[in-house]
Design an enzyme around this catalytic site. Structure first.
Site, mmCIF file in Angstrom:
data_model
loop_
_atom_site.group_PDB
_atom_site.id
_atom_site.type_symbol
_atom_site.label_atom_id
_atom_site.label_comp_id
_atom_site.label_asym_id
_atom_site.label_seq_id
_atom_site.Cartn_x
_atom_site.Cartn_y
_atom_site.Cartn_z
ATOM 1 N N GLU A 5 0.884 -1.174 0.000
ATOM 2 C CA GLU A 5 0.000 0.000 0.000
ATOM 3 C C GLU A 5 0.913 1.213 0.000
ATOM 4 O O GLU A 5 1.455 1.595 1.045
ATOM 5 C CB GLU A 5 -0.876 0.017 1.263
ATOM 6 C CG GLU A 5 -1.843 -1.142 1.380
ATOM 7 C CD GLU A 5 -3.034 -1.016 0.447
ATOM 8 O OE1 GLU A 5 -3.103 -0.065 -0.355
ATOM 9 O OE2 GLU A 5 -3.897 -1.901 0.509
ATOM 10 N N CYS A 43 -2.618 8.843 2.352
ATOM 11 C CA CYS A 43 -2.309 8.511 0.946
ATOM 12 C C CYS A 43 -3.521 8.687 0.052
ATOM 13 O O CYS A 43 -3.390 8.767 -1.162
ATOM 14 C CB CYS A 43 -1.728 7.106 0.843
ATOM 15 S SG CYS A 43 -2.695 5.904 1.729
#
Ligand code: ADP
Length: 463
Positions: free
Chosen positions: A240, A274
């Protein structure tokens, strides 16, 4: 447990000469010093002894209990997050509840891991597919969601039957140690899950080289993701990584919708997510209204210590982070971007929101993850140009479309792992969170989140 108690317990049981000092990013006060352990291999070896020891209902019971315990310890856990990460206490408590939600989701999934019996092409053939725990997992987590990132990974690993060893970010180790205590209190045997406070590179190398570690689950920068991917030598990975999320403000955007969630999409956790909106790409006819809103929203942000009730955003995690963001702003203005929000103001690690207009693809801020409270406005002539600019990135995590009628049509053409239409909150427990391209691969949450920790074994038999 408090940070002091967690530090004491860690240091008593983990000798080591080198230390990790952890600071409050708001006050810069020292929160605690932790010995750096060298015993990473031992933690992996111990974890291995727990493989195949807990039945699915037992794993479900533990996860369910841990979820409840987190809720019972909401204040304590929230305080730890705010102390070491800096985010407002309300947001920190939200993270604790969010983590609890993941554990509850995975508790339920733990009981629903089904294999398959394949169709019988020949009456003598018996073909079965088993889903088995992949093995010991090496987990590496970031500082921006220090508790929930662990919950999202380790919850799924436990549901699948995988013991794990986790290295938290050096900025936020206490949330991880707290999480370990919660799991133990919920009944997880000692060593089934172990937090290790150790050197990042050394830990990464061991996770990559040690054959007992069968999977690495990483959340962090694309740069470190690349290092781990190149060293991991065919090991199963979940990556990720960074994002560069566009918010597409199309010609039929309803301003009320943008106003409802646009600020949250940008400023949550001071922009240190993010999935945070990195680029507001706005069709010409909406530029004025959207810019007015973004300026207003930025002015309404109250920057301050996370323990002040009126703070809406806290500090940036480190001074380096602040300097990097200032560098992005300077690069943009040197290439023609205009600051609409007045002089750039910061004190300590607190940065007041900045609104930049006239951002173009030649600027670093268009291409790099900001991870801070900076609104970047890109003007486009048509909806088609908005889309082209949105896809003009090597990242592919989240994208957002603000449009009354064209959401689905544009979602299909967006090259991202997740798309929100008139919504910005994509990280839901039941949904597969993850990206493509430089944002990585693998999914967390949902049914897919558990599958990441399972291996498929196909057994054929002739009778
Ligand atoms: P950020 O820049 O947001 O801190 P990083 O990718 O550097 O993101 O950090 C995310 C996590 O990866 C942290 O736990 C950090 O300690 C860890 N990390 C950093 N460098 C390495 C490395 N070379 N190998 C393994 N883990 C690393």
């Amino acid at each position: 447990m408090t940070i002091g108690e967690l530090a004491k317990k860690w240091n008593e049981t983990n000798p080591g000469s080198a230390k990790l000092d952890v600071f409050n990013p708001s006050t810069k006060e020292l929160l605690g010093s932790l010995n750096l352990t060298e015993e990473i291999e031992l933690a992996v070896k111990t974890a291995e002894t727990h493989l195949n020891t807990l039945t699915p209902p037992k794993r479900a019971e533990i996860l369910q209990k841990a979820s409840l315990l987190l809720k019972d310890n909401l204040d304590e856990a929230g305080h730890i997050i705010t102390l070491e990460n800096g985010k407002p206490l309300k947001e920190a408590k939200g993270e604790v509840l969010y983590c609890a939600e993941y554990l509850e989701w995975y508790a339920e999934e733990a009981k629903r891991i089904y294999g398959e019996i394949l169709p019988e092409w020949d009456p003598k053939l018996d073909l079965k597919v088993y889903l088995e725990p992949i093995g010991v997992v090496g987990v590496i987590t970031p500082w921006n969601f220090p508790l929930s990132m662990l919950g999202r990974k380790v919850g799924a690993a436990i549901a699948a039957g995988c013991p794990s060893v986790a290295k938290p970010a050096p900025e936020t180790p206490f949330s991880a140690l707290f999480f370990e205590e919660i799991l133990k209190e919920a009944g997880l045997p000692d060593g089934y899950f172990k937090v290790i406070i150790s050197d990042a590179e050394k830990t990464g190398d061991i996770f990559c080289k040690n054959k007992t570690v069968r999977k690495i689950s990483f959340t962090g920068s694309t740069e470190v993701g690349r290092i781990l991917s190149s060293k991991a030598d065919l090991k199963k990975l979940t990556m990720e990584l960074g994002g560069n999320a566009p918010a597409l403000v199309l010609s039929d955007c309803e301003m009320s919708v943008l106003k409802e969630c646009g600020a949250f999409g940008k400023f949550r956790n001071a922009g240190q997510a993010c999935t945070a909106i990195n680029r507001f790409i706005i069709q010409e006819s909406k530029v004025k209204d959207a810019t007015d809103f973004l300026l207003e929203a930025s002015k309404n942000i109250k920057v301050g210590d996370g323990f002040n009730a009126d703070s809406t955003i806290g500090p940036l995690i480190t001074e380096e982070s602040l300097n990097r963001i200032i560098g992005l702003i300077e690069d943009a203005t040197s290439k023609g971007a205009k600051i609409l929000s007045g002089e750039v103001k910061y004190h300590g690690q607190f940065l007041e929101p900045v609104v930049l207009d006239g951002v173009t693809p030649s600027m670093r801020i268009f291409n790099e993850e900001i991870f801070g409270p900076v609104v970047s406005i890109i003007r486009a002539k048509s909806d088609e140009e908005v889309l082209t600019l949105a896809n003009q990135t090597d990242y592919g995590l989240a994208a957002y479309v603000f449009s009354k009628h064209q959401g689905q049509k544009f979602a299909k053409r967006l090259d991202f792992g997740m798309v929100g239409i008139n919504m910005v909150y994509l990280a839901l427990v039941q949904a597969p969170f993850g990206g493509i391209k430089n944002s990585g691969f693998g999914r967390e949450g949902g049914r897919e989140g558990v599958k990441e920790f399972l291996k498929i074994k196909y057994v054929g038999e002739v009778s």
